[in-house]
Scaffold this active site. Structure first.
Site, mmCIF file in Angstrom:
data_model
loop_
_atom_site.group_PDB
_atom_site.id
_atom_site.type_symbol
_atom_site.label_atom_id
_atom_site.label_comp_id
_atom_site.label_asym_id
_atom_site.label_seq_id
_atom_site.Cartn_x
_atom_site.Cartn_y
_atom_site.Cartn_z
ATOM 1 N N ARG A 1 -39.481 -14.379 40.626
ATOM 2 C CA ARG A 1 -40.735 -14.725 41.327
ATOM 3 C C ARG A 1 -41.808 -13.671 41.105
ATOM 4 O O ARG A 1 -42.973 -14.000 40.895
ATOM 5 C CB ARG A 1 -40.502 -14.876 42.831
ATOM 6 N N ASN B 1 -38.334 -19.273 45.743
ATOM 7 C CA ASN B 1 -36.915 -19.573 45.558
ATOM 8 C C ASN B 1 -36.571 -20.806 46.379
ATOM 9 O O ASN B 1 -37.166 -21.053 47.425
ATOM 10 C CB ASN B 1 -36.041 -18.408 46.030
#
Length: 98
Positions: free
Chosen positions: A26, A44
């Site tokens: 990320r 996520n």
């Protein structure tokens, strides 16, 4: 000739699977998207995948999709599923897991 001129604005939904959590995916995607001047978000998912919505010039969106297929050095990307998306965003941000 590519299907989208490089300056056409695109918004795409990405679902990335493989070893993509716990490897900084990320954060690296956020850096890459910002470097490319894209807007949107990344998060996520509880199923172990990473999900993102990216928006901006077609050339930059395609560049981020190609990056997503590799990911950061510790990731192992098995698949990136790309679909159309909608939305207007300010900046690019990591979001909480869902």
């Amino acid at each position: 000739m590519s299907p989208n001129p490089p300056d056409t604005t695109l918004t795409r939904h990405l679902r990335i699977t493989g070893r993509v959590q716990g490897v900084g995916y990320r954060w690296h995607m956020t850096d890459e998207a910002r470097r490319l001047g894209l807007t949107g978000w990344v998060r996520n998912r509880r199923d172990g995948s990473v999900e993102a919505v990216v928006s901006g010039p077609a050339g930059a969106v395609h560049a981020l999709i190609e990056w997503a297929r590799r990911g950061p050095s510790l990731a192992r990307v098995d698949e990136v599923v790309v679909g159309d998306a909608e939305g207007a965003f300010e900046g690019f941000e990591p979001r909480e897991t869902v």
